[in-house]
Design an enzyme around this catalytic site. Structure first.
Site, short mmCIF file in Angstrom:
data_model
loop_
_atom_site.label_atom_id
_atom_site.label_comp_id
_atom_site.label_asym_id
_atom_site.label_seq_id
_atom_site.Cartn_x
_atom_site.Cartn_y
_atom_site.Cartn_z
CG ASP A 200 -4.86 3.37 -1.17
OD1 ASP A 200 -4.50 4.30 -0.44
OD2 ASP A 200 -4.58 3.29 -2.40
CG HIS A 374 -3.15 6.16 -4.19
ND1 HIS A 374 -2.83 5.05 -3.42
CD2 HIS A 374 -1.97 6.69 -4.58
CE1 HIS A 374 -1.51 4.95 -3.34
NE2 HIS A 374 -0.97 5.93 -4.04
ZN LIG Z 1 1.73 2.17 -4.79
#
Ligand SMILES: [Zn+2]
Length: 558
Positions: A200, A374
């Site tokens: 990510d 994130h």
């Molecule tokens: Zn997500």
């Protein structure tokens, strides 16, 4: 197009139909010994210039053409940019099985129910310890922390090595739910290692570490303790953990919680159903009952944290909400951060609230009301350090985020040639000692507009843009035996106001008449004549107004 003929037997094919060079419509494809494994099927929310488009999905052409080789669709977590495309994928290609976990299963089931008549395959609910075998390939899962419960990274064990797809994650040492299984990753590393990591990149530009969810919970608690009037708090309807923290802060401070906004009501229902949102009896109340309580006994949990004009918060702020109107002594808390492009809409709401003497608290240096799901740079480097992959493909991010993630890996000692920056459709071939780009599969944006998949193309969007900027002018010509019988009728929408533009309309009528008559003598076909009248009128109007409305000439034969 069939990669099967391009990939050598010891090569694994890896590509994305969505998610590379953008944040949204995550759809990753792994082709191993003739079998296709799909991870996630997301949508993207359209930019403002995509007028009237509801969602954007990937071009599924490759999956449609190769559907007989698809083994299954594996879902990392229940966010729209990971599951929103499922109904549209199922409408176009046969997917034998969907594998998902926990709350993602509920969210997918609710989603599929909204698409009536859809032939959906069985959803297999996987648990953290489950393993699925497909001949020589094995798929297993690693729990990670994110802004929604039940987020799993996916391990694909192949004869050539392990591939690890992180899904969306941050490193949270004090999560609201269960801890991440970082130990599992260390074990994979110890047993055979990670051949290829896909990780990510959303927050790759942000230095440091992403704050823990728990810190935000404590901060919300503290903020609640100091508020005397009603609290109206807006957050993302998908952030079930945050919703639980808000519910908890409410009942600890003697407040009831009313939920407003359709997506928030649905999220609350699913949250309670799955046990992620827990509250003593009678804490959650219907919004009709707000009036039965004193202001200091009420929390209103609302949609609209991104300033969406139709969402509950916007309607509360502007005074058009059916039940709730912002009033002095209310406090509005934004438990969110603006997604790029949404700041203007949020500012508009904050301004409206200030006009009504409402207190506004946003996430920032003064108050911690939000944290991202994130990982920032330290989190990403920890992932790289634990997995120590041989090859690395930064994913889930715009191009600059992918590049920055690549730099992080190189700064930690990875060889630059072992990190591949890809775009949607680029195909990487991975063997135990090489990673390289070998070609492209079709990938691009497909627009969803109402019930139509892809029926609205870029030409239609251009037309909508013209209409939205300069409006429409239509001239209707009545023709008998090739002769104009009447003065042309002029109709305008969004271009000129008819009632006050009589002189100009007369000029347009005259011009249309003469344009028709001069071109008719040249003996053109009706179609050609129409085009000529339209282009000449276009030039004439541009000359007169510097505007370019859409012009439609219609001929009516009497
Ligand atoms: Zn997500």
């Amino acid at each position: 197009m069939n990669l099967n003929t391009v990939l050598k037997t010891d090569e694994i094919g890896i590509f994305a139909l969505g998610g590379l060079g953008e944040v949204g419509k995550n759809t990753y494809v792994f082709e191993i010994n003739n079998k296709i494994f799909i991870i996630d099927a997301g949508i993207m929310f359209p930019d403002h210039y995509l007028l009237g488009i509801d969602y954007v999905i990937p071009n599924y052409q490759y999956l449609i053409e190769n559907e007989s080789r698809i083994v299954g669709l594996f879902i990392t977590h229940g966010h729209e940019d990971h599951i929103g495309g499922i109904p549209y994928l199922l409408k176009q290609a046969k997917i034998p099985k969907i594998y998902a976990s926990g709350i993602a299963v509920d969210l997918i089931e609710h989603k599929l129910m909204e698409h009536k008549g859809l032939q959906a395959p069985r959803i297999i609910e996987y648990k953290a310890h489950h393993k699925f075998r497909f001949d020589e390939v094995e798929v297993s899962f690693v729990r990670l922390n994110h802004s929604i419960p039940d987020m799993f990274g996916i391990v694909i064990k192949t004869p050539h090595g392990n591939i690890f797809h992180t899904g969306d994650f941050k490193i949270d040492y004090t999560p609201v739910g269960p801890h991440a299984e970082l130990d599992k990753l260390a074990k994979i590393r110890a047993k055979g290692g990670v051949l290829c990591l896909l990780s990510d990149s959303t927050n790759a530009l942000i230095p440091g570490s992403t704050p823990s969810e728990k810190a935000i919970g404590e901060s919300i608690d503290e903020i609640f303790q100091n508020i005397k009037g009603r609290i109206i708090i807006a957050t993302f309807a998908s952030n079930i953990y945050r919703m639980q923290q808000i519910v908890r802060a409410s009942y600890l401070n003697g407040r009831k919680v009313a939920v407003v906004g359709r997506s928030m009501e649905k999220a609350m229902e699913i949250g309670i159903e799955t046990g992620y949102i827990r509250a003593p009896k009678n804490v959650i109340i219907p919004s009709e009952e707000i009036e039965h309580y004193e202001p200091h006994q009420i929390t209103i949990l609302s949609t609209g944290s991104q300033g969406e004009p139709m969402a509950a918060l916007s309607r509360i702020a502007s005074g058009v909400h059916r039940q709730i109107k912002a009033q002095p002594n209310d406090t509005v808390i934004f438990s969110s951060s603006p997604i790029p492009g949404n700041q203007e809409g949020i500012n508009r709401i904050i301004d409206l609230l200030y006009r009504k003497n409402v207190e506004v608290i946003i996430n920032g240096p003064v108050a911690d009301t939000h944290t991202s799901g994130h990982g920032a740079q330290n989190d990403l480097m920890l992932m790289l350090a634990i997995t120590k992959p041989k090859f690395f493909i930064p994913m889930h991010g715009e191009h600059r985020m992918l590049k920055e993630h690549r730099e992080l890996a190189i700064s930690m000692g990875m060889k630059p040639e072992n990190v591949l920056i890809m775009d949607n459709g680029d195909v990487a071939a991975v063997t135990s000692d090489k990673i390289k780009l070998i070609g492209k599969v079709p990938a691009g944006d497909v627009y969803i507009d109402g019930l139509g998949i892809g029926s609205t193309g870029s030409k239609l969007i251009r037309e909508r843009k013209v209409l939205s900027e300069d409006g429409l002018l239509s001239v209707i010509l009545s023709i008998e035996n090739g002769e104009l019988k009447r003065i042309p009728t002029v109709v305008s929408r969004g271009f000129i106001y008819m009632k006050s533009s009589e002189t100009f309309i007369n000029e347009i009528q005259e011009f249309t008449q003469s344009s028709y008559n001069t071109n008719k003598i040249k003996g053109f076909s009706e179609e050609k004549l129409k085009n000529l009248v339209e282009t000449e009128l276009q030039d004439y109007i541009y000359e007169a107004t510097q505007r370019k409305p859409m012009i439609i000439a219609s001929f009516i034969t009497i």
